[in-house]
Design a protein around this motif. Structure first.
Motif, PDB file in Angstrom:
ATOM      1  N   PHE A 215       0.734  -1.226  -0.231  1.00  0.00           N
ATOM      2  CA  PHE A 215      -0.013   0.082   0.226  1.00  0.00           C
ATOM      3  C   PHE A 215       0.927   1.125  -0.053  1.00  0.00           C
ATOM      4  O   PHE A 215       1.660   1.442   0.894  1.00  0.00           O
ATOM      5  CB  PHE A 215      -0.845   0.116   1.078  1.00  0.00           C
ATOM      6  CG  PHE A 215      -1.828   1.159   1.468  1.00  0.00           C
ATOM      7  CD1 PHE A 215      -2.827   1.235   0.413  1.00  0.00           C
ATOM      8  CD2 PHE A 215      -1.622   2.205   2.302  1.00  0.00           C
ATOM      9  CE1 PHE A 215      -4.054   2.253   0.653  1.00  0.00           C
ATOM     10  CE2 PHE A 215      -2.322   3.235   2.547  1.00  0.00           C
ATOM     11  CZ  PHE A 215      -3.699   3.317   1.640  1.00  0.00           C
ATOM     12  N   CYS A 223      -6.340   7.517  -1.055  1.00  0.00           N
ATOM     13  CA  CYS A 223      -7.325   6.601  -0.957  1.00  0.00           C
ATOM     14  C   CYS A 223      -8.672   6.819  -0.400  1.00  0.00           C
ATOM     15  O   CYS A 223      -8.804   7.669   0.517  1.00  0.00           O
ATOM     16  CB  CYS A 223      -6.658   5.550   0.191  1.00  0.00           C
ATOM     17  SG  CYS A 223      -7.848   4.022   0.677  1.00  0.00           S
ATOM     18  N   ARG A 224      -9.632   6.406  -1.207  1.00  0.00           N
ATOM     19  CA  ARG A 224     -11.116   6.963  -0.861  1.00  0.00           C
ATOM     20  C   ARG A 224     -11.816   5.974   0.188  1.00  0.00           C
ATOM     21  O   ARG A 224     -13.126   6.066   0.447  1.00  0.00           O
ATOM     22  CB  ARG A 224     -12.065   6.882  -2.043  1.00  0.00           C
ATOM     23  CG  ARG A 224     -11.151   7.451  -3.187  1.00  0.00           C
ATOM     24  CD  ARG A 224     -11.265   9.221  -2.914  1.00  0.00           C
ATOM     25  NE  ARG A 224     -10.130   9.745  -4.068  1.00  0.00           N
ATOM     26  CZ  ARG A 224     -10.576  10.486  -4.989  1.00  0.00           C
ATOM     27  NH1 ARG A 224     -11.641  10.829  -4.967  1.00  0.00           N
ATOM     28  NH2 ARG A 224      -9.853  11.173  -5.480  1.00  0.00           N
ATOM     29  N   SER A 225     -10.985   5.229   0.684  1.00  0.00           N
ATOM     30  CA  SER A 225     -11.792   4.145   2.044  1.00  0.00           C
ATOM     31  C   SER A 225     -12.699   3.293   1.287  1.00  0.00           C
ATOM     32  O   SER A 225     -13.809   3.168   2.286  1.00  0.00           O
ATOM     33  CB  SER A 225     -11.934   5.159   3.087  1.00  0.00           C
ATOM     34  OG  SER A 225     -10.738   5.345   3.703  1.00  0.00           O
ATOM     35  N   CYS A 226     -12.731   3.106   0.112  1.00  0.00           N
ATOM     36  CA  CYS A 226     -13.763   2.389  -0.407  1.00  0.00           C
ATOM     37  C   CYS A 226     -13.910   1.095   0.050  1.00  0.00           C
ATOM     38  O   CYS A 226     -15.205   0.251  -0.162  1.00  0.00           O
ATOM     39  CB  CYS A 226     -13.931   2.318  -1.994  1.00  0.00           C
ATOM     40  SG  CYS A 226     -12.425   1.484  -2.790  1.00  0.00           S
ATOM     41  N   SER A 227     -12.777   0.374   0.438  1.00  0.00           N
ATOM     42  CA  SER A 227     -12.841  -0.949   0.961  1.00  0.00           C
ATOM     43  C   SER A 227     -13.161  -1.826  -0.057  1.00  0.00           C
ATOM     44  O   SER A 227     -13.302  -2.985   0.267  1.00  0.00           O
ATOM     45  CB  SER A 227     -13.976  -1.246   2.336  1.00  0.00           C
ATOM     46  OG  SER A 227     -13.335  -0.545   3.362  1.00  0.00           O
ATOM     47  N   LEU A 228     -13.264  -1.583  -1.439  1.00  0.00           N
ATOM     48  CA  LEU A 228     -13.394  -2.529  -2.448  1.00  0.00           C
ATOM     49  C   LEU A 228     -12.198  -3.708  -2.297  1.00  0.00           C
ATOM     50  O   LEU A 228     -12.398  -4.873  -2.499  1.00  0.00           O
ATOM     51  CB  LEU A 228     -13.310  -2.150  -3.782  1.00  0.00           C
ATOM     52  CG  LEU A 228     -14.602  -1.417  -3.948  1.00  0.00           C
ATOM     53  CD1 LEU A 228     -14.379  -0.685  -5.547  1.00  0.00           C
ATOM     54  CD2 LEU A 228     -15.640  -2.433  -4.261  1.00  0.00           C
ATOM     55  N   CYS A 229     -10.897  -3.219  -2.056  1.00  0.00           N
ATOM     56  CA  CYS A 229      -9.623  -4.156  -2.100  1.00  0.00           C
ATOM     57  C   CYS A 229     -10.005  -5.166  -0.970  1.00  0.00           C
ATOM     58  O   CYS A 229      -9.445  -6.205  -1.046  1.00  0.00           O
ATOM     59  CB  CYS A 229      -8.432  -3.419  -1.706  1.00  0.00           C
ATOM     60  SG  CYS A 229      -8.342  -2.091  -0.517  1.00  0.00           S
ATOM     61  N   MET A 262      -9.826   3.517  -8.881  1.00  0.00           N
ATOM     62  CA  MET A 262      -9.000   4.663  -8.879  1.00  0.00           C
ATOM     63  C   MET A 262      -9.015   5.375 -10.234  1.00  0.00           C
ATOM     64  O   MET A 262      -8.872   6.616 -10.491  1.00  0.00           O
ATOM     65  CB  MET A 262      -7.694   4.580  -8.261  1.00  0.00           C
ATOM     66  CG  MET A 262      -7.446   4.233  -6.998  1.00  0.00           C
ATOM     67  SD  MET A 262      -8.072   5.405  -6.043  1.00  0.00           S
ATOM     68  CE  MET A 262      -6.657   6.730  -6.202  1.00  0.00           C
ATOM     69  N   ILE A 270      -3.597   2.490  -5.699  1.00  0.00           N
ATOM     70  CA  ILE A 270      -2.483   2.629  -4.550  1.00  0.00           C
ATOM     71  C   ILE A 270      -1.840   1.527  -3.971  1.00  0.00           C
ATOM     72  O   ILE A 270      -0.623   1.387  -3.416  1.00  0.00           O
ATOM     73  CB  ILE A 270      -3.261   3.442  -3.506  1.00  0.00           C
ATOM     74  CG1 ILE A 270      -4.349   4.481  -4.040  1.00  0.00           C
ATOM     75  CG2 ILE A 270      -2.396   3.774  -2.269  1.00  0.00           C
ATOM     76  CD1 ILE A 270      -5.170   4.916  -2.992  1.00  0.00           C
TER      77      ILE A 270
HETATM   78  S1  SF4 Z   1      -9.504  -0.212  -3.266  1.00  0.00           S
HETATM   79 FE1  SF4 Z   1      -8.598  -0.113  -1.124  1.00  0.00          FE
HETATM   80  S2  SF4 Z   1      -6.601   1.227  -1.478  1.00  0.00           S
HETATM   81 FE2  SF4 Z   1      -7.760   1.532  -3.502  1.00  0.00          FE
HETATM   82  S3  SF4 Z   1      -9.081   3.261  -2.781  1.00  0.00           S
HETATM   83 FE3  SF4 Z   1     -10.615   1.623  -2.087  1.00  0.00          FE
HETATM   84  S4  SF4 Z   1      -9.941   1.205  -0.025  1.00  0.00           S
HETATM   85 FE4  SF4 Z   1      -8.155   2.558  -0.831  1.00  0.00          FE
END
Ligand code: SF4
Ligand code: SF4
Length: 450
Positions: A215, A223-229, A262, A270
């Motif tokens: 990371f 980082c948008r804190s989308c939590s997709l990862c 992103m 990221i």
């Molecule tokens: S996928 Fe993960 S690292 Fe990428 S923006 Fe969303 S939370 Fe952040």
């Protein structure tokens, strides 16, 4: 230009399905099978017997240390890129999502399951029925392929067509079939996370220097804190906390998720793959040092070299005929009437051959033997007996019997020897006869010589 995560994942899927096809198809091609009853591997036309120690041990040493070198460098990459369990689990997770319209990940914490499906009840019933049918069909194919590694097509056909019941096939099929159904239907990545012993083995070679997800903390603000990862990770890791994750299988799915997200903002992901810690990487970049292999890879590579040496030695010294000679019974003692022998000739060659059999009698003695010629199929063994009568032999003197087996068309015989003594008889009061030493019978099999 570095490979995008989407492309990397596409390549991974191709590698996974190619290896799965190889695993399932190999026994049907006739290129590899294990004949447990005879104790041999069938490799195409060739047969490698389990007592060909240098070939068997050398080969498995090469495989074992090559994989260890791989794990020491690329972490648990076998799980993510090669393991049939992960390939099928990933496929079934995708299938169930397509069928139900929501994600149902086996063994994953409840908060990660998606909510109720918007489908009608009858659609859900049909979807579940289709999923169960796919699991049963996949389990049948996998079970049959695994059985075929140990049983020939003829044996399997005879058993399943009702021609000749085979208890081993029946037990193996029921146990393996039940396990695969439970695994594909219920466990999937739960097995990878908590139950797989091979995963633990690979994990032992993970280190700070092996390939891992990074990371980019310098871009933390992006980082948008989308939590997709985190959501897409098949083994429930949070790749944003790289110091915490331990069982990453380097599948790149999290990088792909970040790349997709992103990309909407025209920014690079990221997350990325990297070797070693960020500090090590920065130091390497600063000093422009190239990193080819992890230092931990050196000892497994030495093992690969040693295994190759053993394998080549085994292949160079391979004997296509095994001749054995031993006493008729381990407890047999040469008696007043002589000693009996059990002999065997095994044709390890891939073609049938004719053999002539002869025995060299010990000095002053003779050998009685019924067999003088043999015709053996590939992998066939002939057992027969020899007898050395007592007449003309002395007490307490070593005698050697030689069995010579010549293959038609070959000038050099294969040989086995056995050496023994006839102990002097005891006196009536139980003590040794004057001047006689009571030596127990002894048999030594000589080396096979061509
Ligand atoms: S996928 Fe993960 S690292 Fe990428 S923006 Fe969303 S939370 Fe952040
Ligand atoms: S952290 Fe990323 S690369 Fe590792 S297992 Fe999870 S999704 Fe795959």
């Amino acid at each position: 230009m570095p490979l995008s995560a989407t492309r990397l994942i596409r390549i991974r899927h191709r590698v996974q399905w190619a290896l799965l096809a190889l695993f399932l198809g190999l026994p049907f091609t006739g290129l590899f099978r294990v004949d447990v009853a005879a104790g041999r591997f069938l490799v195409g036309d060739w047969q490698v017997w389990w007592d060909d120690f240098a070939i068997v041990f050398g080969f498995w040493a090469v495989v074992f240390f090559s994989m260890t070198a791989l794990y020491s460098n690329l972490g648990m990459i076998f799980c993510g890129w090669m393991c049939p369990q992960h390939t099928l689990s990933e496929w079934l997770n995708g299938l169930i999502r397509a069928l139900l319209g929501r994600r149902v990940l086996a063994g994953i914490s409840p908060e990660r399951q998606e909510g109720r499906s918007k489908r009608q009840a009858w659609q859900l019933v049909l979807a579940w029925a289709a999923f169960v049918a796919v699991v049963l069909a996949a389990s049948a194919v996998i079970t049959l392929a695994c059985l075929h590694y140990f049983f020939s097509t003829r044996q399997l056909w005879a058993h399943f067509s009702g021609g000749a019941f085979n208890l081993y096939i029946a037990v193996f099929a029921v146990m393996l079939g039940a396990f695969v159904v439970i695994d594909l239907g219920l466990l999937r990545h739960f097995w990878c996370k908590y139950m797989c012993p091979y995963g633990i083995w690979q994990y032992m070679f993970r280190g700070r220097d092996t390939l891992q997800i990074r990371f980019d903390t310098a871009r933390e603000g992006d980082c948008r804190s989308c939590s997709l990862c985190k959501d897409v990770c098949p083994v429930d890791l949070d790749p944003r906390q790289p110091e915490v994750y331990t069982r990453c299988i380097n599948c790149a799915v999290c990088i792909g998720a970040c790349e997709g997200y992103m990309g909407r903002f025209d920014k690079a992901p990221i997350l990325a793959f990297g070797f070693g810690t960020r500090a090590q990487e920065q130091e390497r970049l600063a000093t422009r040092r190239r990193r080819l292999l992890s230092p931990g890879v050196l000892w497994p590579l030495s093992g690969v070299a040693a295994g190759l040496l053993l394998l080549v030695t085994g292949l160079a010294s391979f004997q296509p005929v095994k001749v054995s000679l031993g006493p008729e019974s381990q407890s047999a003692t040469p008696g007043a009437d002589g000693i009996g022998y059990r002999a065997s000739v095994l044709n390890k060659d891939r073609r049938p051959h004719r053999f002539t059999v002869a025995a060299a009698a010990p000095e002053g003695g003779r050998v009685q033997m019924d067999v003088t010629a043999l015709a053996l199929e590939s992998g066939e063994r002939a057992d027969f007996t020899l007898r050395v009568p007592r007449a003309g032999l002395q007490y307490d003197r070593p005698y050697t019997v030689r069995l010579l087996v010549s293959r038609e068309g070959s000038a050099h015989p294969f040989e086995a020897t056995s050496t023994w003594y006839i102990p002097a008889p005891l006196t009536p009061d139980g003590s040794d006869a004057p001047g006689a030493v009571n030596i127990p019978a002894r048999v030594d099999n000589g080396p096979l010589l061509e």
